[in-house]
Motif scaffolding. Structure first.
Motif: not given
Length: 185
Positions: A45, A47-52, A174-178
């Motif tokens: 993933r 880290k440019s996208r925040p994770l919640s 959506f959360n930035g995972y490849n």
């Protein structure tokens, strides 16, 4: 003679300072590589996208056995497609058992510091598993780590629910995972 002694002492002090700074720089570089920030392991993933994590989380509904239907692997690796069993008490997830194809692999006591956030281990070596999404009926969930070192799609069943599996996949993306590293059964 006093000047010579002072000069040698200054040189020794500067040498210690340089060695200390070099050691600190090497340690920083090593730690950066270990956590995916350097030339070391590239996590799944960005880290440019925040994770919640989801705030719609009920530990008693989330507890029980889940089949691992999707997991992130590095090129050339194969997923284990095991299972996970979560135990709850007093409204929190308190234990996690991880199963591989041949049976129980690990049993972990857990803490749940916030809704949808399950912690295994002790700082600074703990791992936080965040429930990013769970469907309304608690049949399918997407789980990831803030570092991006790990991600799962879990489901109550070994097959079926393709629409929910796709929704979990979309949440991970959506959360930035490849997603090219996500293997789904």
């Amino acid at each position: 003679m006093g000047v010579d002694h002072q000069d040698k002492g200054d040189k020794a002090m500067r040498r210690r300072q340089i060695l200390t700074m070099a050691g600190a720089a090497a340690l920083t570089a090593s730690l950066t590589a270990c956590v995916g920030g350097g030339a070391g392991v590239e996590f799944h993933r960005g880290k440019s996208r925040p994770l919640s994590s989801t705030t719609r989380f009920d530990a008693s509904r989330f507890a029980g056995r889940w089949e691992i239907r999707g997991e992130f692997v590095y090129p050339g690796e194969k997923p284990s497609y095991g299972a996970v069993n979560l135990t709850h008490s007093n409204g929190k997830i308190t234990a996690m058992d991880v199963y591989g194809p041949s049976g129980l692999l690990e049993r972990y006591p857990t803490k749940q510091p916030a809704p949808g956030r399950i912690t295994v281990g002790t700082p600074p070596f703990d791992t936080q598993y965040w429930v990013l999404w769970v469907d309304a009926d608690y049949r399918t969930a997407a789980i990831g780590t803030p570092s991006g070192s790990f991600g799962w799609i879990i489901d109550r069943s070994r097959s079926g629910g393709e629409d929910r599996i796709k929704a979990a996949r979309d949440v991970l993306g959506f959360n930035g995972y490849n997603l090219s590293r996500l293997q789904i059964r």
